[in-house]
Design an enzyme around this catalytic site. Structure first.
Site, PDB file in Angstrom:
ATOM      1  CG  HIS A  16      -3.161 -22.650  56.162  1.00 27.98           C
ATOM      2  ND1 HIS A  16      -2.739 -23.003  57.424  1.00 27.98           N
ATOM      3  CD2 HIS A  16      -3.536 -21.337  56.247  1.00 27.98           C
ATOM      4  CE1 HIS A  16      -2.861 -21.968  58.237  1.00 27.98           C
ATOM      5  NE2 HIS A  16      -3.331 -20.942  57.542  1.00 27.98           N
ATOM      6  CG  LEU A  17       0.824 -25.955  50.768  1.00 26.95           C
ATOM      7  CD1 LEU A  17       2.277 -26.238  50.389  1.00 26.95           C
ATOM      8  CD2 LEU A  17      -0.049 -25.896  49.522  1.00 26.95           C
ATOM      9  CG  ASN A  42      -1.927 -24.391  61.072  1.00 25.11           C
ATOM     10  OD1 ASN A  42      -1.371 -24.399  59.976  1.00 25.11           O
ATOM     11  ND2 ASN A  42      -3.170 -23.979  61.236  1.00 25.11           N
ATOM     12  CE  LYS A 100       0.691 -17.500  62.218  1.00 24.44           C
ATOM     13  NZ  LYS A 100      -0.042 -18.063  61.075  1.00 24.44           N
ATOM     14  CG  ASP A 248      -5.132 -17.419  56.282  1.00 23.49           C
ATOM     15  OD1 ASP A 248      -4.540 -18.493  56.512  1.00 23.49           O
ATOM     16  OD2 ASP A 248      -6.020 -16.960  57.028  1.00 23.49           O
ATOM     17  CG  HIS A 252     -11.041 -26.265  56.311  1.00 18.98           C
ATOM     18  ND1 HIS A 252     -10.370 -26.988  57.261  1.00 18.98           N
ATOM     19  CD2 HIS A 252     -10.748 -24.958  56.540  1.00 18.98           C
ATOM     20  CE1 HIS A 252      -9.694 -26.152  58.053  1.00 18.98           C
ATOM     21  NE2 HIS A 252      -9.895 -24.918  57.620  1.00 18.98           N
ATOM     22  CB  ALA A 264     -12.000 -20.600  60.546  1.00 15.65           C
TER      23      ALA A 264
END
Length: 346
Positions: A16-17, A42, A100, A248, A252, A264
């Protein structure tokens, strides 16, 4: 005495970037060590079409530090309205390497995901035809299913029926967390692979809950019992080509983690490779690290292994990692394994 291990430069098959200021702040942490990464789609709004994936790829490349060599491998977010022809065109262009699947509501920014799997059958059939992998967030979202059981139920109720109904579909079970998932992978053919995260090799649910809640260990799928962590370690260090690294890594900001409904995700990009060296060393499997981090993923995605290399060194004194990465949106806490690490990337 220093011990050294040289492996092909690794890849991250689940990353995730984010976007904007967060993207610009965290991307260097991945690009420093990894040659390529499968980029999660996402965002808000999600990356659904080939044009959106192309635009997102351009933003990632624009955010790379000067002199950095890194290739983002783009994915599309599967919705019930996804156009099979657009998926096929994006794949044929070389842009998109996977699609995905998020069950609706399963994790961060998954509200646009799939509720009725019959509605995505034409997309899955097209993907099987063209050899495009499906990456799955493997959890059901039924409110009556306990959160610790949702991965095992997903395999039985969703994944296995999808695979039986769509012969030839190549599937990656992402961030597996249970011995059930590891056993399912080893019972199947080479059309099925699985990624394992750094943090799920290190923490179990006690680390998150005993002695006070530790929000920076909260991720989805949530960490499970110790028996599952040990099963994941056995799978990752086994040399089985169906298991490969997908961090993964999910940044955040601290305010978004440390509140009454915290997000999460574990941010492991800055220290994944030293932590993996520690895990494989602890399991007497250093010779298997190259397969897990550098070779098995390219084999599944039908890409070449990187020709450049990474050297990891084990030293006598513990290595220090940054506690946080500063971003314009706020600090992002780096995953803390809870023990001293003596490996570093040289």
């Amino acid at each position: 005495m220093t011990v050294q291990l040289t492996i092909p430069r690794p890849d991250d098959w689940h990353l995730h970037l984010r976007d904007g200021a967060m993207l610009r702040a965290v991307l260097p942490e991945t690009a420093r060590d990894f040659a390529r990464a499968i980029i999660m789609p996402n965002l808000v709004p999600p990356v659904v079409t080939g044009d959106q994936a192309s635009a997102y790829r351009d933003r990632i490349l624009a955010a790379l530090p000067d002199g950095t060599t890194f290739e983002p491998l783009m994915t599309l977010y599967l919705t019930e309205d996804t156009d099979p022809a657009d998926v096929a065109a994006a794949h044929a262009s070389g842009l998109v390497k996977a699609v995905k699947l998020y069950p609706a509501g399963a994790t961060t920014n998954s509200a646009s995901g799939v509720s009725d799997f019959n509605k995505v059958r034409p997309v899955l059939e097209k993907m099987a035809e063209i050899g495009l992998p499906l990456c799955t967030h493997g959890e059901v979202t039924d409110s009556d299913i306990d959160i610790f059981d949702r991965e095992a139920v997903f395999i039985d109720q969703v994944l296995d029926p999808i695979r039986k109904a769509t012969p030839g579909l190549r599937v990656v079970m992402e961030h597996i967390t249970t011995k059930d998932a590891a056993a399912y992978v080893t019972s199947q053919d080479s059309d099925l692979g699985a990624t394992i995260t750094t943090h799920h090799l290190i923490i179990n649910r006690n680390h998150m809950l005993v002695g006070g809640i530790r929000p920076h260990y909260y991720c989805l799928p949530v960490a499970k019992r110790e028996e599952h962590r040990l099963a994941l370690r056995a799978a990752a260090t086994s040399g089985d080509k169906r298991f490969f690294l997908g961090t993964d890594s999910a940044p955040h900001t601290d305010p978004n983690k440390l509140n009454t409904c915290g997000c999460a995700g574990c941010f492991t990009a800055p220290n994944t490779m030293p932590l993996l060296a520690h895990v494989f060393d602890e399991n007497d499997a250093l010779e298997k690290l190259a397969g897990f981090a550098s070779e098995n993923g390219p084999a599944f995605y039908r890409l070449p292994v990187n020709t450049d290399t990474m050297t990891l060194a084990k030293q006598d004194t513990a290595v220090s990692f940054p506690d946080k990465i500063d971003t314009p949106d706020g600090p992002v806490t780096v995953f803390d394994p809870g023990f001293d690490v003596f490996w570093k990337v040289t």
